[in-house]
Motif scaffolding. Structure first.
Motif, PDB file in Angstrom:
ATOM      1  N   ASP A 274       0.479  -2.797  -1.057  1.00 29.54           N
ATOM      2  CA  ASP A 274      -0.512  -2.895   0.013  1.00 29.54           C
ATOM      3  C   ASP A 274       0.206  -3.338   1.289  1.00 29.54           C
ATOM      4  O   ASP A 274       0.365  -4.539   1.543  1.00 29.54           O
ATOM      5  CB  ASP A 274      -1.591  -3.906  -0.378  1.00 29.54           C
ATOM      6  CG  ASP A 274      -2.624  -4.112   0.724  1.00 29.54           C
ATOM      7  OD1 ASP A 274      -2.518  -3.449   1.776  1.00 29.54           O
ATOM      8  OD2 ASP A 274      -3.537  -4.935   0.531  1.00 29.54           O
ATOM      9  N   GLU A 276      -0.761  -3.181   4.342  1.00 25.06           N
ATOM     10  CA  GLU A 276      -1.625  -3.730   5.383  1.00 25.06           C
ATOM     11  C   GLU A 276      -1.715  -5.254   5.298  1.00 25.06           C
ATOM     12  O   GLU A 276      -1.711  -5.948   6.312  1.00 25.06           O
ATOM     13  CB  GLU A 276      -3.031  -3.125   5.260  1.00 25.06           C
ATOM     14  CG  GLU A 276      -3.989  -3.631   6.331  1.00 25.06           C
ATOM     15  CD  GLU A 276      -5.384  -3.033   6.215  1.00 25.06           C
ATOM     16  OE1 GLU A 276      -6.260  -3.427   6.994  1.00 25.06           O
ATOM     17  OE2 GLU A 276      -5.578  -2.169   5.315  1.00 25.06           O
ATOM     18  N   HIS A 277      -1.787  -5.780   4.068  1.00 19.32           N
ATOM     19  CA  HIS A 277      -1.986  -7.218   3.898  1.00 19.32           C
ATOM     20  C   HIS A 277      -0.756  -7.932   3.361  1.00 19.32           C
ATOM     21  O   HIS A 277      -0.842  -9.114   2.996  1.00 19.32           O
ATOM     22  CB  HIS A 277      -3.172  -7.471   2.962  1.00 19.32           C
ATOM     23  CG  HIS A 277      -4.465  -6.929   3.479  1.00 19.32           C
ATOM     24  ND1 HIS A 277      -5.181  -5.954   2.817  1.00 19.32           N
ATOM     25  CD2 HIS A 277      -5.149  -7.200   4.619  1.00 19.32           C
ATOM     26  CE1 HIS A 277      -6.261  -5.669   3.523  1.00 19.32           C
ATOM     27  NE2 HIS A 277      -6.269  -6.407   4.616  1.00 19.32           N
ATOM     28  N   GLN A 281       6.548  -3.364   3.696  1.00 14.79           N
ATOM     29  CA  GLN A 281       5.900  -2.133   4.156  1.00 14.79           C
ATOM     30  C   GLN A 281       6.231  -0.938   3.286  1.00 14.79           C
ATOM     31  O   GLN A 281       5.548   0.072   3.298  1.00 14.79           O
ATOM     32  CB  GLN A 281       6.319  -1.851   5.603  1.00 14.79           C
ATOM     33  CG  GLN A 281       5.948  -2.952   6.563  1.00 14.79           C
ATOM     34  CD  GLN A 281       4.447  -3.136   6.659  1.00 14.79           C
ATOM     35  OE1 GLN A 281       3.774  -2.371   7.336  1.00 14.79           O
ATOM     36  NE2 GLN A 281       3.923  -4.141   5.966  1.00 14.79           N
TER      37      GLN A 281
END
Length: 563
Positions: A274, A276-277, A281
Protein backbone atom coordinates in the motif's frame (compact mmCIF):
# COMPACT_ATOMS: atom_id res chain seq x y z
CA UNK A 1 -6.33 21.29 13.16
CA UNK A 2 -7.09 21.72 16.81
CA UNK A 3 -6.62 25.20 18.30
CA UNK A 4 -5.26 26.25 21.64
CA UNK A 5 -8.64 26.57 23.33
CA UNK A 6 -9.78 23.07 22.45
CA UNK A 7 -6.46 21.69 23.69
CA UNK A 8 -6.96 23.42 27.01
CA UNK A 9 -10.48 22.06 27.18
CA UNK A 10 -9.28 18.54 26.53
CA UNK A 11 -6.52 18.77 29.11
CA UNK A 12 -9.03 20.00 31.63
CA UNK A 13 -11.14 17.00 30.75
CA UNK A 14 -8.16 14.69 31.17
CA UNK A 15 -7.56 15.89 34.71
CA UNK A 16 -11.26 15.82 35.55
CA UNK A 17 -11.81 12.26 34.39
CA UNK A 18 -8.61 11.07 36.07
CA UNK A 19 -9.80 12.42 39.38
CA UNK A 20 -13.20 10.80 38.92
CA UNK A 21 -11.75 7.40 38.09
CA UNK A 22 -11.07 5.58 41.32
CA UNK A 23 -9.66 2.17 42.03
CA UNK A 24 -13.03 0.51 42.22
CA UNK A 25 -13.19 -2.70 40.26
CA UNK A 26 -15.62 -3.52 37.50
CA UNK A 27 -18.31 -5.92 38.56
CA UNK A 28 -17.97 -9.42 37.20
CA UNK A 29 -20.16 -9.94 34.19
CA UNK A 30 -20.64 -13.64 34.55
CA UNK A 31 -22.85 -15.18 37.10
CA UNK A 32 -23.40 -18.87 37.53
CA UNK A 33 -21.69 -20.78 34.77
CA UNK A 34 -22.26 -24.38 33.90
CA UNK A 35 -23.97 -25.57 30.77
CA UNK A 36 -21.98 -28.14 28.91
CA UNK A 37 -19.30 -28.32 31.59
CA UNK A 38 -21.38 -30.27 34.04
CA UNK A 39 -20.13 -31.47 37.41
CA UNK A 40 -18.12 -34.46 38.52
CA UNK A 41 -21.01 -36.92 38.81
CA UNK A 42 -19.95 -38.80 35.66
CA UNK A 43 -16.40 -39.44 36.83
CA UNK A 44 -15.70 -43.12 37.56
CA UNK A 45 -13.07 -42.69 40.29
CA UNK A 46 -10.11 -45.05 40.70
CA UNK A 47 -9.23 -46.83 43.93
CA UNK A 48 -6.87 -44.85 46.15
CA UNK A 49 -4.66 -47.90 46.61
CA UNK A 50 -3.62 -47.59 42.96
CA UNK A 51 -2.40 -44.02 43.46
CA UNK A 52 1.30 -43.18 43.42
CA UNK A 53 2.77 -39.71 43.76
CA UNK A 54 0.27 -36.84 43.55
CA UNK A 55 0.50 -34.22 40.85
CA UNK A 56 2.10 -30.97 42.07
CA UNK A 57 0.27 -27.73 42.82
CA UNK A 58 -0.05 -25.41 39.83
CA UNK A 59 -0.41 -21.63 39.63
CA UNK A 60 -2.70 -19.97 37.10
CA UNK A 61 -1.87 -16.27 36.69
CA UNK A 62 -4.85 -13.96 36.40
CA UNK A 63 -5.17 -10.27 35.58
CA UNK A 64 -6.99 -7.93 37.99
CA UNK A 65 -10.74 -7.96 37.58
CA UNK A 66 -10.92 -4.28 36.66
CA UNK A 67 -8.28 -4.71 33.93
CA UNK A 68 -10.24 -7.29 31.93
CA UNK A 69 -13.30 -8.62 33.80
CA UNK A 70 -14.27 -11.17 31.15
CA UNK A 71 -10.83 -12.77 31.06
CA UNK A 72 -10.57 -12.58 34.85
CA UNK A 73 -13.78 -14.59 35.14
CA UNK A 74 -12.72 -17.01 32.41
CA UNK A 75 -9.49 -17.89 34.23
CA UNK A 76 -11.34 -18.48 37.49
CA UNK A 77 -13.83 -20.67 35.67
CA UNK A 78 -11.12 -22.76 33.98
CA UNK A 79 -9.33 -23.22 37.31
CA UNK A 80 -12.57 -24.40 38.91
CA UNK A 81 -13.07 -26.91 36.11
CA UNK A 82 -9.59 -28.34 36.62
CA UNK A 83 -10.07 -28.49 40.38
CA UNK A 84 -13.21 -30.52 39.72
CA UNK A 85 -11.11 -32.97 37.70
CA UNK A 86 -8.71 -33.28 40.64
CA UNK A 87 -5.82 -30.95 39.80
CA UNK A 88 -4.48 -28.67 42.54
CA UNK A 89 -4.69 -25.27 40.82
CA UNK A 90 -4.35 -21.94 42.61
CA UNK A 91 -5.22 -18.65 40.93
CA UNK A 92 -2.82 -15.75 41.56
CA UNK A 93 -3.77 -12.23 40.49
CA UNK A 94 -0.93 -10.06 39.18
CA UNK A 95 -0.86 -6.54 37.80
CA UNK A 96 -0.97 -6.91 34.03
CA UNK A 97 2.55 -5.73 33.18
CA UNK A 98 4.00 -8.01 35.88
CA UNK A 99 1.97 -10.96 34.61
CA UNK A 100 3.03 -10.36 31.02
CA UNK A 101 6.69 -10.07 31.99
CA UNK A 102 6.56 -13.18 34.21
CA UNK A 103 5.23 -15.25 31.31
CA UNK A 104 6.59 -13.80 28.08
CA UNK A 105 9.94 -12.46 29.31
CA UNK A 106 10.88 -14.91 32.06
CA UNK A 107 8.97 -18.06 31.06
CA UNK A 108 8.11 -18.54 34.75
CA UNK A 109 4.53 -19.83 34.97
CA UNK A 110 2.31 -22.91 34.86
CA UNK A 111 -0.83 -21.48 33.25
CA UNK A 112 -1.76 -18.12 31.74
CA UNK A 113 -4.48 -16.86 29.42
CA UNK A 114 -4.89 -13.72 27.35
CA UNK A 115 -5.77 -12.42 23.91
CA UNK A 116 -3.36 -12.40 21.02
CA UNK A 117 -3.54 -11.26 17.42
CA UNK A 118 -1.95 -12.44 14.21
CA UNK A 119 -2.53 -9.32 12.12
CA UNK A 120 -2.21 -8.92 9.28
CA UNK A 121 -1.03 -12.49 8.59
CA UNK A 122 -0.04 -15.43 10.85
CA UNK A 123 3.43 -15.73 9.27
CA UNK A 124 5.18 -13.60 11.87
CA UNK A 125 3.18 -14.88 14.82
CA UNK A 126 3.76 -18.57 14.12
CA UNK A 127 7.49 -18.03 13.68
CA UNK A 128 7.72 -15.96 16.83
CA UNK A 129 5.63 -18.28 19.00
CA UNK A 130 6.73 -21.76 18.02
CA UNK A 131 10.30 -21.68 16.73
CA UNK A 132 12.13 -24.36 18.78
CA UNK A 133 15.15 -22.11 19.37
CA UNK A 134 12.87 -19.47 20.94
CA UNK A 135 11.98 -21.97 23.67
CA UNK A 136 15.53 -21.92 24.99
CA UNK A 137 15.95 -18.15 25.28
CA UNK A 138 13.39 -16.41 27.54
CA UNK A 139 11.90 -13.31 25.99
CA UNK A 140 11.98 -14.51 22.39
CA UNK A 141 8.34 -15.58 22.07
CA UNK A 142 8.00 -19.33 22.68
CA UNK A 143 7.03 -18.93 26.33
CA UNK A 144 5.26 -22.30 26.39
CA UNK A 145 8.80 -23.67 25.84
CA UNK A 146 7.32 -26.07 23.35
CA UNK A 147 9.87 -28.07 21.33
CA UNK A 148 8.89 -29.66 18.04
CA UNK A 149 11.43 -29.81 15.23
CA UNK A 150 8.77 -30.61 12.63
CA UNK A 151 6.97 -27.36 13.48
CA UNK A 152 10.29 -25.56 13.00
CA UNK A 153 10.61 -27.09 9.52
CA UNK A 154 7.05 -26.11 8.62
CA UNK A 155 7.64 -22.53 9.75
CA UNK A 156 10.51 -22.30 7.27
CA UNK A 157 8.45 -23.97 4.52
CA UNK A 158 5.59 -21.47 4.78
CA UNK A 159 8.05 -18.56 4.86
CA UNK A 160 9.77 -19.76 1.68
CA UNK A 161 6.52 -20.28 -0.28
CA UNK A 162 5.96 -17.78 -3.10
CA UNK A 163 2.21 -18.30 -3.36
CA UNK A 164 -0.62 -18.77 -0.89
CA UNK A 165 -1.17 -22.31 -2.12
CA UNK A 166 2.32 -23.20 -0.99
CA UNK A 167 1.59 -22.04 2.53
CA UNK A 168 -1.71 -23.83 3.06
CA UNK A 169 -0.35 -27.36 3.60
CA UNK A 170 2.32 -26.12 5.99
CA UNK A 171 -0.15 -24.11 8.06
CA UNK A 172 -2.63 -26.99 8.19
CA UNK A 173 0.02 -29.37 9.49
CA UNK A 174 1.18 -26.81 12.08
CA UNK A 175 -2.39 -26.51 13.36
CA UNK A 176 -2.78 -30.30 13.49
CA UNK A 177 0.42 -30.71 15.49
CA UNK A 178 -0.43 -27.92 17.94
CA UNK A 179 -3.94 -29.32 18.45
CA UNK A 180 -2.56 -32.82 19.09
CA UNK A 181 0.29 -31.73 21.39
CA UNK A 182 -1.82 -29.09 23.21
CA UNK A 183 0.89 -26.69 24.44
CA UNK A 184 -1.87 -24.09 24.24
CA UNK A 185 -5.51 -24.03 23.22
CA UNK A 186 -7.59 -21.26 21.67
CA UNK A 187 -10.78 -20.67 23.66
CA UNK A 188 -12.66 -18.02 21.63
CA UNK A 189 -11.84 -16.23 18.40
CA UNK A 190 -11.49 -12.49 18.74
CA UNK A 191 -13.83 -10.22 16.77
CA UNK A 192 -12.68 -6.76 15.74
CA UNK A 193 -14.99 -4.44 17.65
CA UNK A 194 -15.10 -0.64 17.51
CA UNK A 195 -17.92 0.85 19.60
CA UNK A 196 -18.47 4.45 18.52
CA UNK A 197 -20.83 7.41 18.51
CA UNK A 198 -22.53 7.56 15.11
CA UNK A 199 -23.19 11.29 15.46
CA UNK A 200 -19.44 11.98 15.80
CA UNK A 201 -17.55 9.45 13.66
CA UNK A 202 -18.03 7.45 10.47
CA UNK A 203 -15.99 5.51 7.91
CA UNK A 204 -14.62 2.46 9.76
CA UNK A 205 -13.22 -0.16 7.38
CA UNK A 206 -12.41 -3.86 7.48
CA UNK A 207 -8.71 -4.61 7.36
CA UNK A 208 -6.75 -7.69 8.44
CA UNK A 209 -4.43 -5.46 10.51
CA UNK A 210 -7.25 -5.00 13.01
CA UNK A 211 -8.87 -1.97 14.64
CA UNK A 212 -7.10 1.22 15.63
CA UNK A 213 -4.36 1.15 13.04
CA UNK A 214 -3.42 3.63 10.33
CA UNK A 215 -6.01 2.33 7.86
CA UNK A 216 -8.70 3.40 10.35
CA UNK A 217 -7.07 6.75 11.11
CA UNK A 218 -6.83 7.35 7.33
CA UNK A 219 -10.48 6.52 6.65
CA UNK A 220 -12.55 7.56 9.65
CA UNK A 221 -14.17 10.98 9.40
CA UNK A 222 -15.58 13.35 12.03
CA UNK A 223 -19.32 14.10 11.76
CA UNK A 224 -21.16 17.37 12.41
CA UNK A 225 -21.46 16.78 16.17
CA UNK A 226 -17.70 16.24 16.50
CA UNK A 227 -16.69 19.82 17.36
CA UNK A 228 -12.94 19.25 17.76
CA UNK A 229 -12.64 16.64 14.99
CA UNK A 230 -10.95 14.20 17.37
CA UNK A 231 -11.08 10.51 18.10
CA UNK A 232 -11.73 10.60 21.85
CA UNK A 233 -11.18 7.32 23.65
CA UNK A 234 -9.77 5.77 26.80
CA UNK A 235 -7.49 3.12 28.18
CA UNK A 236 -7.63 1.40 31.55
CA UNK A 237 -4.01 1.74 32.67
CA UNK A 238 -0.90 3.85 32.10
CA UNK A 239 1.20 3.78 28.95
CA UNK A 240 4.72 3.75 30.40
CA UNK A 241 6.99 4.27 27.39
CA UNK A 242 6.76 5.54 23.81
CA UNK A 243 9.85 3.67 22.60
CA UNK A 244 9.09 2.08 19.22
CA UNK A 245 11.82 -0.55 19.79
CA UNK A 246 10.16 -2.05 22.86
CA UNK A 247 6.39 -2.29 22.75
CA UNK A 248 6.63 -5.69 24.50
CA UNK A 249 3.41 -6.91 22.95
CA UNK A 250 1.23 -4.23 24.55
CA UNK A 251 -1.64 -3.54 22.18
CA UNK A 252 -2.18 0.04 23.33
CA UNK A 253 1.45 0.79 22.53
CA UNK A 254 1.08 -0.63 19.01
CA UNK A 255 -2.02 1.47 18.38
CA UNK A 256 -0.19 4.66 19.34
CA UNK A 257 2.89 3.69 17.33
CA UNK A 258 0.77 3.12 14.23
CA UNK A 259 -0.44 6.72 14.41
CA UNK A 260 2.92 8.39 15.06
CA UNK A 261 5.42 6.15 13.24
CA UNK A 262 5.48 4.75 9.71
CA UNK A 263 6.16 1.12 9.03
CA UNK A 264 8.76 0.45 6.34
CA UNK A 265 5.99 -1.05 4.19
CA UNK A 266 2.24 -0.77 4.70
CA UNK A 267 -0.20 -3.34 3.30
CA UNK A 268 -3.74 -2.98 1.99
CA UNK A 269 -6.75 -5.17 2.74
CA UNK A 270 -5.51 -7.76 0.21
CA UNK A 271 -2.08 -7.83 1.93
CA UNK A 272 -0.46 -6.20 -1.10
CA UNK A 273 1.90 -3.20 -0.88
CA UNK A 274 0.00 0.00 0.00
CA UNK A 275 2.16 2.92 -1.24
CA UNK A 276 -0.46 5.52 -0.31
CA UNK A 277 -0.28 4.90 3.45
CA UNK A 278 3.21 3.48 3.75
CA UNK A 279 6.82 4.52 3.41
CA UNK A 280 7.78 2.03 0.68
CA UNK A 281 6.49 3.01 -2.78
CA UNK A 282 7.64 -0.11 -4.58
CA UNK A 283 9.13 -3.49 -3.79
CA UNK A 284 11.55 -5.73 -5.69
CA UNK A 285 12.75 -9.31 -5.13
CA UNK A 286 16.08 -9.80 -6.94
CA UNK A 287 16.23 -13.29 -5.41
CA UNK A 288 14.74 -15.32 -2.53
CA UNK A 289 17.17 -13.93 0.05
CA UNK A 290 16.99 -10.24 -0.94
CA UNK A 291 14.18 -7.70 -0.70
CA UNK A 292 14.38 -4.08 -1.91
CA UNK A 293 12.12 -1.19 -0.89
CA UNK A 294 11.84 2.13 -2.77
CA UNK A 295 11.47 4.81 -0.10
CA UNK A 296 9.24 7.86 -0.65
CA UNK A 297 11.03 11.22 -0.50
CA UNK A 298 8.25 13.48 0.84
CA UNK A 299 8.27 12.57 4.55
CA UNK A 300 9.94 14.61 7.28
CA UNK A 301 10.44 13.66 10.90
CA UNK A 302 8.45 15.77 13.34
CA UNK A 303 11.65 17.66 14.26
CA UNK A 304 12.02 18.85 10.66
CA UNK A 305 14.76 16.47 9.51
CA UNK A 306 14.07 14.59 6.23
CA UNK A 307 13.30 10.87 6.44
CA UNK A 308 15.75 9.14 4.10
CA UNK A 309 16.66 5.61 2.95
CA UNK A 310 19.60 5.87 5.37
CA UNK A 311 17.07 5.85 8.25
CA UNK A 312 15.55 2.64 6.89
CA UNK A 313 18.93 0.92 6.44
CA UNK A 314 19.95 2.07 9.93
CA UNK A 315 16.77 0.50 11.34
CA UNK A 316 17.46 -2.89 9.77
CA UNK A 317 21.14 -2.88 10.69
CA UNK A 318 20.24 -2.05 14.30
CA UNK A 319 17.76 -4.94 14.35
CA UNK A 320 20.43 -7.30 13.00
CA UNK A 321 23.10 -6.10 15.44
CA UNK A 322 21.09 -5.62 18.65
CA UNK A 323 18.15 -8.00 18.19
CA UNK A 324 15.70 -5.86 20.23
CA UNK A 325 12.85 -7.84 21.75
CA UNK A 326 10.17 -6.21 19.63
CA UNK A 327 11.83 -7.62 16.51
CA UNK A 328 12.72 -11.09 17.79
CA UNK A 329 11.45 -12.85 14.68
CA UNK A 330 12.61 -10.24 12.18
CA UNK A 331 16.12 -10.37 13.59
CA UNK A 332 16.22 -14.10 12.86
CA UNK A 333 16.04 -13.38 9.14
CA UNK A 334 17.66 -9.95 8.60
CA UNK A 335 21.44 -9.95 8.15
CA UNK A 336 21.86 -6.30 7.17
CA UNK A 337 20.79 -3.52 4.79
CA UNK A 338 22.37 -1.01 2.39
CA UNK A 339 21.25 2.07 0.44
CA UNK A 340 21.10 2.27 -3.36
CA UNK A 341 19.73 5.70 -4.30
CA UNK A 342 16.06 5.77 -3.28
CA UNK A 343 16.13 2.03 -2.58
CA UNK A 344 17.05 0.07 0.51
CA UNK A 345 18.26 -3.49 -0.02
CA UNK A 346 17.77 -5.96 2.85
CA UNK A 347 19.81 -9.17 2.95
CA UNK A 348 18.05 -12.20 4.43
CA UNK A 349 19.56 -15.25 6.07
CA UNK A 350 17.26 -17.74 4.32
CA UNK A 351 14.66 -17.97 1.58
CA UNK A 352 11.48 -16.00 2.32
CA UNK A 353 8.74 -15.90 -0.28
CA UNK A 354 5.38 -14.17 -0.21
CA UNK A 355 5.63 -13.55 3.54
CA UNK A 356 8.67 -11.26 3.11
CA UNK A 357 6.55 -8.14 2.52
CA UNK A 358 4.71 -8.81 5.77
CA UNK A 359 7.54 -10.07 7.92
CA UNK A 360 10.36 -7.81 6.76
CA UNK A 361 8.42 -4.71 5.62
CA UNK A 362 5.19 -4.45 7.57
CA UNK A 363 6.53 -5.53 10.95
CA UNK A 364 9.19 -2.81 11.18
CA UNK A 365 8.72 0.83 12.21
CA UNK A 366 11.44 3.02 10.74
CA UNK A 367 13.65 4.77 13.32
CA UNK A 368 15.43 8.12 12.96
CA UNK A 369 19.19 7.59 12.63
CA UNK A 370 19.98 11.13 13.86
CA UNK A 371 18.09 10.33 17.09
CA UNK A 372 19.09 6.72 17.76
CA UNK A 373 22.64 6.48 16.39
CA UNK A 374 25.01 5.34 19.15
CA UNK A 375 22.22 4.08 21.44
CA UNK A 376 22.83 0.52 22.64
CA UNK A 377 20.61 -1.17 23.58
CA UNK A 378 17.85 0.80 21.88
CA UNK A 379 15.07 -1.16 23.59
CA UNK A 380 16.04 0.04 27.07
CA UNK A 381 15.56 3.76 26.41
CA UNK A 382 12.70 5.59 28.10
CA UNK A 383 11.17 7.74 25.37
CA UNK A 384 8.95 10.60 26.54
CA UNK A 385 9.09 12.89 23.49
CA UNK A 386 9.30 10.68 20.38
CA UNK A 387 10.42 12.12 17.05
CA UNK A 388 7.58 11.01 14.78
CA UNK A 389 7.37 9.92 11.14
CA UNK A 390 3.63 9.19 11.03
CA UNK A 391 0.65 11.43 10.23
CA UNK A 392 0.20 12.25 13.94
CA UNK A 393 2.62 13.49 16.57
CA UNK A 394 2.49 13.62 20.36
CA UNK A 395 1.04 16.90 21.63
CA UNK A 396 0.46 15.93 25.26
CA UNK A 397 1.41 12.88 27.33
CA UNK A 398 1.11 12.24 31.03
CA UNK A 399 1.83 8.66 32.07
CA UNK A 400 -0.80 8.77 34.78
CA UNK A 401 -3.53 10.61 32.89
CA UNK A 402 -3.53 10.13 29.15
CA UNK A 403 -2.11 10.98 25.76
CA UNK A 404 -3.08 13.36 22.98
CA UNK A 405 -1.91 13.09 19.37
CA UNK A 406 -2.31 15.92 16.89
CA UNK A 407 -2.58 15.39 13.13
CA UNK A 408 0.41 16.86 11.27
CA UNK A 409 -0.54 19.52 8.69
CA UNK A 410 2.52 18.94 6.54
CA UNK A 411 2.41 15.14 6.34
CA UNK A 412 1.81 13.49 2.90
CA UNK A 413 -0.65 11.01 4.43
CA UNK A 414 -3.80 13.04 4.80
CA UNK A 415 -6.16 12.33 7.72
CA UNK A 416 -9.71 13.62 8.07
CA UNK A 417 -9.57 13.67 11.88
CA UNK A 418 -7.64 16.43 13.63
CA UNK A 419 -6.19 14.20 16.29
CA UNK A 420 -6.74 11.56 18.94
CA UNK A 421 -6.68 11.43 22.67
CA UNK A 422 -7.04 8.64 25.19
CA UNK A 423 -7.67 9.22 28.86
CA UNK A 424 -6.84 6.60 31.49
CA UNK A 425 -10.20 5.58 32.93
CA UNK A 426 -10.13 2.31 34.87
CA UNK A 427 -13.74 2.46 36.05
CA UNK A 428 -16.30 0.94 33.67
CA UNK A 429 -19.20 3.08 34.92
CA UNK A 430 -17.22 6.24 34.13
CA UNK A 431 -16.40 4.98 30.65
CA UNK A 432 -20.02 4.36 29.83
CA UNK A 433 -21.33 7.59 31.35
CA UNK A 434 -18.82 9.54 29.22
CA UNK A 435 -19.79 7.49 26.18
CA UNK A 436 -23.43 8.32 26.70
CA UNK A 437 -22.88 12.06 27.09
CA UNK A 438 -20.42 12.20 24.15
CA UNK A 439 -17.29 13.03 26.11
CA UNK A 440 -15.87 9.80 24.66
CA UNK A 441 -16.79 9.05 21.06
CA UNK A 442 -15.19 5.63 20.56
CA UNK A 443 -13.72 2.68 22.46
CA UNK A 444 -10.26 1.58 21.33
CA UNK A 445 -9.60 -2.15 21.67
CA UNK A 446 -13.06 -2.91 23.04
CA UNK A 447 -13.61 -5.83 25.39
CA UNK A 448 -16.74 -7.83 24.54
CA UNK A 449 -19.07 -8.15 27.48
CA UNK A 450 -22.35 -7.20 29.10
CA UNK A 451 -21.57 -3.47 29.10
CA UNK A 452 -21.03 -3.52 25.36
CA UNK A 453 -24.26 -5.39 24.78
CA UNK A 454 -26.21 -3.02 27.02
CA UNK A 455 -24.57 0.05 25.51
CA UNK A 456 -25.45 -1.03 22.00
CA UNK A 457 -29.07 -1.41 23.02
CA UNK A 458 -29.54 1.58 25.30
CA UNK A 459 -27.33 4.49 24.19
CA UNK A 460 -28.68 6.65 21.37
CA UNK A 461 -26.38 7.35 18.39
CA UNK A 462 -24.17 4.42 19.32
CA UNK A 463 -23.16 1.37 17.29
CA UNK A 464 -20.52 -1.34 17.31
CA UNK A 465 -18.52 -1.79 14.13
CA UNK A 466 -17.65 -5.47 13.77
CA UNK A 467 -15.18 -7.23 11.47
CA UNK A 468 -13.73 -10.76 11.40
CA UNK A 469 -11.07 -11.24 14.03
CA UNK A 470 -7.51 -12.35 13.52
CA UNK A 471 -6.69 -13.91 16.89
CA UNK A 472 -8.02 -15.64 19.95
CA UNK A 473 -8.31 -15.64 23.69
CA UNK A 474 -6.25 -18.67 24.57
CA UNK A 475 -4.88 -20.88 27.31
CA UNK A 476 -1.10 -21.18 27.69
CA UNK A 477 0.53 -24.21 29.30
CA UNK A 478 4.17 -24.29 30.35
CA UNK A 479 5.30 -27.56 28.78
CA UNK A 480 8.32 -27.79 31.10
CA UNK A 481 6.34 -27.86 34.38
CA UNK A 482 6.22 -31.24 36.10
CA UNK A 483 3.27 -33.23 34.75
CA UNK A 484 2.51 -30.60 32.12
CA UNK A 485 5.44 -31.94 30.10
CA UNK A 486 3.24 -34.93 29.19
CA UNK A 487 0.91 -34.66 26.19
CA UNK A 488 -1.94 -36.71 27.69
CA UNK A 489 -2.10 -34.43 30.73
CA UNK A 490 -2.26 -31.32 28.56
CA UNK A 491 -4.98 -32.93 26.45
CA UNK A 492 -6.97 -33.70 29.59
CA UNK A 493 -6.74 -30.04 30.60
CA UNK A 494 -8.03 -29.01 27.17
CA UNK A 495 -10.90 -31.48 27.52
CA UNK A 496 -12.14 -29.50 30.52
CA UNK A 497 -12.00 -26.03 28.93
CA UNK A 498 -15.42 -24.33 29.13
CA UNK A 499 -15.31 -22.84 25.63
CA UNK A 500 -19.04 -22.65 24.95
CA UNK A 501 -19.78 -21.12 28.36
CA UNK A 502 -17.06 -18.53 27.75
CA UNK A 503 -18.45 -17.61 24.34
CA UNK A 504 -22.08 -17.39 25.42
CA UNK A 505 -21.97 -16.23 29.02
CA UNK A 506 -18.70 -14.30 29.37
CA UNK A 507 -18.33 -12.78 25.91
CA UNK A 508 -22.05 -12.49 25.12
CA UNK A 509 -21.77 -14.02 21.68
CA UNK A 510 -19.28 -11.45 20.36
CA UNK A 511 -16.52 -14.10 20.26
CA UNK A 512 -17.19 -17.55 18.75
CA UNK A 513 -15.73 -20.79 20.14
CA UNK A 514 -12.19 -21.39 18.83
CA UNK A 515 -10.21 -24.55 18.14
CA UNK A 516 -7.63 -23.76 15.44
CA UNK A 517 -4.38 -21.85 15.78
CA UNK A 518 -5.17 -19.81 12.64
CA UNK A 519 -8.43 -17.84 12.80
CA UNK A 520 -11.15 -18.18 10.09
CA UNK A 521 -10.35 -14.61 8.97
CA UNK A 522 -7.29 -16.00 7.17
CA UNK A 523 -9.37 -18.09 4.73
CA UNK A 524 -7.63 -21.17 3.32
CA UNK A 525 -4.89 -21.07 5.97
CA UNK A 526 -7.50 -21.82 8.64
CA UNK A 527 -8.05 -25.43 9.73
CA UNK A 528 -11.70 -26.31 10.35
CA UNK A 529 -12.66 -27.71 13.71
CA UNK A 530 -13.75 -31.09 12.36
CA UNK A 531 -10.43 -31.54 10.52
CA UNK A 532 -8.25 -31.17 13.61
CA UNK A 533 -6.98 -34.35 15.32
CA UNK A 534 -7.86 -33.19 18.87
CA UNK A 535 -9.94 -30.30 20.15
CA UNK A 536 -11.34 -31.52 23.49
CA UNK A 537 -14.90 -32.36 24.50
CA UNK A 538 -15.43 -29.55 27.00
CA UNK A 539 -16.41 -31.71 29.97
CA UNK A 540 -14.86 -32.57 33.32
CA UNK A 541 -15.74 -36.25 32.89
CA UNK A 542 -13.92 -36.42 29.54
CA UNK A 543 -10.83 -34.94 31.17
CA UNK A 544 -10.86 -37.50 34.00
CA UNK A 545 -11.49 -40.40 31.61
CA UNK A 546 -8.64 -39.27 29.36
CA UNK A 547 -6.24 -39.27 32.29
CA UNK A 548 -7.31 -42.78 33.30
CA UNK A 549 -7.01 -44.10 29.75
CA UNK A 550 -3.43 -42.88 29.72
CA UNK A 551 -2.41 -44.53 33.00
CA UNK A 552 -3.00 -41.83 35.59
CA UNK A 553 -5.10 -42.33 38.69
CA UNK A 554 -8.07 -40.08 39.43
CA UNK A 555 -9.54 -40.37 42.92
CA UNK A 556 -11.96 -38.21 44.84
CA UNK A 557 -8.90 -36.60 46.46
CA UNK A 558 -7.02 -35.68 43.31
CA UNK A 559 -4.93 -36.78 40.33
CA UNK A 560 -1.98 -39.13 40.89
CA UNK A 561 0.66 -40.93 38.97
CA UNK A 562 0.06 -44.71 39.09
CA UNK A 563 2.03 -46.94 41.43
Amino acid sequence: MGNGNTQLDRRSFLKRTSAAAGAASIAATAGCLGGENGGDSDIDYDDEEDAGEPFPEYTFYNNPQDYNPQRHDLINLIAEQWQEVGFDVEVEVLEWATLLSRVSDEYEFDFAAWSQYQSPDPAENVADRWSPEHAEEPGRGNYNQYQNDRVGELIDEQLAAEEMEGRVDAFHEIQDILAEDAPFSPVCYETQLIPYRTDELDGWVEHPAGPDRIHQYANVEPMDQNEDGYLRGFWTEALENLNSWSHEGLSKHLHIQDAIQLRVAQVDADLELDPEHGLAQDIERPDETTIRFEIRDDVEWSDGEPLTPDDVAFTYNTIAEQEPSTYTTVSNYVEGASVDGDWVEVDLSQEIGRAALLLIGYEVYVAAEHVWEGTDPVQDELVEEPVCSGPMEVDYWDVGQGIELETRDDHPIDLAVDGLFWEIIPESSTIWSYTEDGTINYHPFAQPGLELQDGEEEIDDFEVFEAPGDGWTHLNINTTSEGLDEVAVRQALVHALPKEAASEQLFYGYMPVAHSYVAPAFGPLHREHEDLPFTGEGTIAAAASHLQENGYVVTEDGVYYSE
